[in-house]
Scaffold this motif. Sequence first.
Motif, PDB file in Angstrom:
ATOM      1  N   HIS A 290       0.853  -1.194   0.000  1.00  0.00           N
ATOM      2  CA  HIS A 290       0.000   0.000   0.000  1.00  0.00           C
ATOM      3  C   HIS A 290       0.890   1.246   0.000  1.00  0.00           C
ATOM      4  O   HIS A 290       0.976   1.963   1.002  1.00  0.00           O
ATOM      5  N   PRO A 291       1.555   1.540  -1.111  1.00  0.00           N
ATOM      6  CA  PRO A 291       2.530   2.643  -1.130  1.00  0.00           C
ATOM      7  C   PRO A 291       1.908   4.036  -1.083  1.00  0.00           C
ATOM      8  O   PRO A 291       2.585   4.991  -0.715  1.00  0.00           O
ATOM      9  N   ASP A 292       0.630   4.159  -1.438  1.00  0.00           N
ATOM     10  CA  ASP A 292      -0.022   5.468  -1.451  1.00  0.00           C
ATOM     11  C   ASP A 292      -0.253   5.940  -0.020  1.00  0.00           C
ATOM     12  O   ASP A 292      -0.822   5.225   0.805  1.00  0.00           O
ATOM     13  N   ALA A 293       0.172   7.154   0.282  1.00  0.00           N
ATOM     14  CA  ALA A 293       0.049   7.688   1.636  1.00  0.00           C
ATOM     15  C   ALA A 293      -1.398   7.754   2.103  1.00  0.00           C
ATOM     16  O   ALA A 293      -1.689   7.606   3.303  1.00  0.00           O
ATOM     17  N   THR A 294      -2.331   7.964   1.164  1.00  0.00           N
ATOM     18  CA  THR A 294      -3.741   8.073   1.553  1.00  0.00           C
ATOM     19  C   THR A 294      -4.322   6.737   2.002  1.00  0.00           C
ATOM     20  O   THR A 294      -5.393   6.702   2.611  1.00  0.00           O
ATOM     21  N   ASP A 295      -3.614   5.641   1.712  1.00  0.00           N
ATOM     22  CA  ASP A 295      -4.115   4.322   2.112  1.00  0.00           C
ATOM     23  C   ASP A 295      -4.186   4.169   3.630  1.00  0.00           C
ATOM     24  O   ASP A 295      -4.866   3.289   4.144  1.00  0.00           O
ATOM     25  N   CYS A 296      -3.453   5.017   4.344  1.00  0.00           N
ATOM     26  CA  CYS A 296      -3.419   4.933   5.811  1.00  0.00           C
ATOM     27  C   CYS A 296      -4.700   5.431   6.469  1.00  0.00           C
ATOM     28  O   CYS A 296      -4.869   5.264   7.684  1.00  0.00           O
ATOM     29  N   GLU A 297      -5.567   6.041   5.704  1.00  0.00           N
ATOM     30  CA  GLU A 297      -6.735   6.687   6.292  1.00  0.00           C
ATOM     31  C   GLU A 297      -7.629   5.718   7.059  1.00  0.00           C
ATOM     32  O   GLU A 297      -8.316   6.111   7.995  1.00  0.00           O
ATOM     33  N   ASN A 298      -7.654   4.457   6.637  1.00  0.00           N
ATOM     34  CA  ASN A 298      -8.528   3.481   7.276  1.00  0.00           C
ATOM     35  C   ASN A 298      -7.757   2.407   8.034  1.00  0.00           C
ATOM     36  O   ASN A 298      -8.291   1.338   8.312  1.00  0.00           O
ATOM     37  N   VAL A 299      -6.505   2.696   8.375  1.00  0.00           N
ATOM     38  CA  VAL A 299      -5.654   1.725   9.068  1.00  0.00           C
ATOM     39  C   VAL A 299      -5.479   2.133  10.526  1.00  0.00           C
ATOM     40  O   VAL A 299      -5.187   3.300  10.817  1.00  0.00           O
ATOM     41  N   TYR A 300      -5.635   1.164  11.421  1.00  0.00           N
ATOM     42  CA  TYR A 300      -5.554   1.420  12.855  1.00  0.00           C
ATOM     43  C   TYR A 300      -4.612   0.436  13.540  1.00  0.00           C
ATOM     44  O   TYR A 300      -4.437  -0.699  13.095  1.00  0.00           O
TER      45      TYR A 300
END
Length: 622
Positions: free
Chosen positions: A374-384
């Motif tokens: 998941h290299p896109d920085a925006t992918d972190c939005e739903n990661v906890y």
Amino acid sequence: MGEYTKLNGDVNANLRFQSTGDPRLDEAVNQWLSWDKNSSTVAQLEALVARRCHAELRERLLSRMSFGTAGLRAKMGAGFSRINDLTVIQTTQGLHSYLSRFFPDLSTRGLVIGFDMRGQEESGCTSERLGKLTAAVMLSRGVPVHLFSTFVPTPYVPYAVKKLGAAAGVMITASHNPKEDNGYKVYWCNGAQIASPHDKEILRCISEQLAPWSDACWEAEGVKTSPLTSDPLPHINRCYMDQLQALCFHRDLNTVCPLKFVHSSFHGVGHGFVQKAFQTFGFAPPIAVPEQRDPDPNFSSVRCPNPEEGQSVLELSLRLAERENARIVLATDPDADRLAVAEKCDGCDWKVFTGNELAALLGWWMFFNWRESHPDATDCENVYMLATTVSSKILQSIARIEGFHFEETLPGFKWIGNRIHELSKTGNTVIFAFEESIGFLCGTLVPEKDGVSCAAVVAEMASYLQTKNLSLNQQLLNIYQTYGHHVSKTSYVVCNDPSTIDRIFSRIRNFHGDGSYPTAIGGIPIKHIRDVTTGYDSSQPDRRSILPVTSSHMISFSLQSGVVATLRTSGTEPKIKHYTEYCAAPGNSDVSRLEEELSKVTAALLDDFLEPERNNLIRRCV
């Protein structure tokens, strides 16, 4: 009342005993003997009456167990305050009563039942028997049961609940408690441990269903032949290991890994399951500690069946590793939901990682591999990532830099598991969660701490780091360099008197007079205080704690120096636990200075607030 009659069946109906002199206790003895059909616990109670052990009879009969960490946990033996055939039957009747109101389709969903290897000859009960009695009660009401045919790790029960769509699950275990104890752990349909209001409602239903419904509730040996009984083990084991592969990121490296691993199952259930998990990851099987490989309810080779105790209880594992030239030692606790790890460092010393240190490694590892895909920085939005509030803040420090979300919960995986469920409903994913008492969850396999899966994950992490000429300990230092050094101390004092514990915490809450908390620890000013027992948090504008109010004692102090200290009571043991942590900024730190300052705060926390000598507390040696 001069005498009372034992009412336990026609054969014994004429036996008479001398009164205890206490009408309430006489009634409780009579009640017990009229209900209990286990000859061992009947004999145990009769002996106490004959010896006029009235204080012990009151302790056993005049109080009942309350739901603690997702269920019951107590000593095995006769009495309403202990784990035995009768109290398990009563508990299951209450559980059925509640589930039948909540699930109209209970008769099709059924209940998952697992058990560990615990047992006590003098009380005539084993975890397996208690699991079968749980099944017998459900079967007496036409509810199908998914009863594991042999002992399983605790995480297998919540995994099976979700996989099979069951209404709930019961695991008979006392985890790493002493051999005298057992427990009854309940999971909800979402796979998480039950929490409020379910626990309180089940307890109320138990109190309404105390008399055993029928003789069928005692027919433990007949449950396996019922057409409503199924053995989920083959299917669940296969599905679990298949899904476990999602946590395997470098199988090609694992198959050629030069490292050797030693594994101890601490006389519990973990041996075969960890062996299978290693096979799933492509590893050669870990070397088992032979004295601790097979189930043994007496835990004959360890003074304490809890790998969290550290090097002193890992002695056999470390010796074997030395002989086999193995660099990594893995130890699962008796029900295989916790994991301890030790590593041979340069020279001759062993590094036994704390739960907080292992969490730093596993949190880094899970995000490292997640980021690879998941290299896109925006992918972190739903990661906890989640951690209990008494655990290290290292995940919070990593989250600040890497951009994923971090949340903390109250202590206990029931809070983590239910929060995972809530987050998943809104499209979020929890890739790692932990509690400092060596309880870890990697990925989304099951909403519970899991020593089996984490043993394989740690092995793969070590295998990968080996290709980079790094040890686990070296990588831990790299993590601290990047995200800030976190120094923590965790220990406890033993207090067997609940009134003393209440007095200690009342004194803290009125330290400088009525309703006035302490203002400093060891001369360092306290910046904020959070008391989740009363719902107070001085850091919030409305002075109300964001975390839910809890019935157990827990007070946290944030010092101006950056140290966070917490005192809390255990939900399962007679302990006051204390936690301190110093969180430094990223970059180089004078670790010795941090440790020295933290030691001073920890000593002051104990001496000033707990007053161990005055209150006859037993300190754990650390």
